[in-house]
Design an enzyme around this catalytic site. Sequence first.
Site, short mmCIF file in Angstrom:
data_model
loop_
_atom_site.label_atom_id
_atom_site.label_comp_id
_atom_site.label_asym_id
_atom_site.label_seq_id
_atom_site.Cartn_x
_atom_site.Cartn_y
_atom_site.Cartn_z
N ASP A 95 0.69 -1.54 -0.02
CA ASP A 95 0.47 0.18 -0.09
C ASP A 95 0.93 1.52 0.27
OD1 ASP A 95 -2.69 1.53 0.41
OD2 ASP A 95 -1.68 1.99 2.00
N GLU B 192 0.56 -0.69 -5.23
CA GLU B 192 0.68 0.06 -5.66
C GLU B 192 1.47 1.84 -5.42
OE1 GLU B 192 -3.21 2.87 -3.30
OE2 GLU B 192 -1.77 2.60 -2.73
#
Length: 554
Positions: A208, A272
């Site tokens: 993330d 990401e």
Amino acid sequence: MTITPWWRDAVIYQIYPRSWADSDGDGIGDLPGITERLPHLAELGVDAVWLSPFYTSPQNDAGYDVADYRDVDPVFGTLDDFDRLTVAAHELGLRVIVDIVPNHTSSEHPWFRAALAAAPGRPERARYLFRDGTGDSGELPPNNWQSKFGGRAWTRLTEPDGRPGQWYLHMFDTSQPDLDWTNQEIRDEMQDVLRFWLDRGVDGFRIDVAHGMVKAEGLPDTDVEGDDSVSPTSRLPMWDQPGVHDIYREWRRIADSYAKEGEDADRILCAEAWVLPGEALARYVRPDELHQSFNFEYLMTPWLAADLRETISHSLAQAAAVGAPQTWVLSNHDVVRHASRLGYPQLPGLQKIAGIGPDSPQPDAVIGLRRARAATTVMLALPGSAYVFQGEELGLPEATHLPDDARQDPTFARTGGASIGRDGCRVPVPWEAGEPSFGFGPSDRSWLPQPAEYGDLAPDRQRGVAGSTLELYRTLLRQRRERRLGRGDLTWLDGYPVDVLAFTVTSPEGAVTVLANLGTTAVELPAGCTIVASSSDIEPVRLLGADEAVWLEG
């Protein structure tokens, strides 16, 4: 025999645990519910499943605010439930990817609680980005950075003695303080977290905010205002700093240490990273760094033939330059579902829709789904890997009429409703049309309300039905695997109208021609070709209509 690693052409399915399947009727999805529904994914034909966070968390940002990286939040189950899920997935031939959230913790993490209790300058505060304020008495934040969730990225503390004190950085919600990755303790801790889950049998991690852990030295002001999601991140002091690559070289060595020689058992790392331009993104997937990085430039490219051709060509070239596969994606838990996003007029240039509410201009549902099916038909033919977001195989649209009092995305609250937020793509998945909560769970409870139209899109209404979106995905995934399209080479074809995307993918198993009509005039299919798969029923007329795509052989 040389083994081509599984991840170079894998199709990985994202599960958002809160919204996949609820085993106990509390209205929130959980790990036992996921385990029960895994056969759906094996039948669908994907290679792996990626689980969004299920860790201990106050759930201020749906689990992306982690309070304990080594345990399961009780709302989702237990560590034993996770182990059973992993075993069941592996028995079905599915690999398991989990999220890691290294940019920030929850404000309820023991480290941050200790930091709040400590005085300025103490080691407890060195784990986070605490700074003195500016102005005559420190009443102004340390710099002008803005939170991605709205408002400024700094919050001022009241010190233990009751006086106004230092500020801490949170690039997202106030409950998500950013870690200071110049501190070796942070690096050691996150490496240990990786090993904890690798030891439990996971096959990799989705990282993330992979471009965010390292900030520019001195935390200088930025000159970019507003939404920076499509700005070149090289201009921004809080994103895509060179130091992140040192972190990922260390992580790659850990992942590689869990692979087994002679077996297709690589543990993978996927970023990401909202990074532009493509050359900067490619740096994340150099041979000694990460295996994959989501291609958000492709996701944001409009449904226009010239734009798509340019993005695909550029993306493949940039990945090839570092010896990596490209990783394609059309939807996820942070963006409007592409069955709705493509229902708007398409304009040149990268596009990102923040959210759709009941008062927003509404997408054309028919056009949106037709384009979404065609876009998926294109994507799943492209060389490289691909990610599929839960429910897109059912043709689920964005839930655009959620009432304000049902919304839970902190973006909505922090902007005073100016940003609709991401709840619309996170609504629980339907499974059986005639059951309470459309089969999401044994009760009629659902943490976000499901639109009535979800019932007709449930798998029990589509399974085995010719022409359904579910059967289209199953056909595409089966043909993609059998023909090894993800390991093929793409060649553009000329001689078609400018609104037609035309290319051939050639693999060791043969060649497939892909045509997608992004214009308004029907195009006749080449004579003598066999239809392998198509986004709509074009067999009788042999004409490719507007917003339709087809795979051809011969």
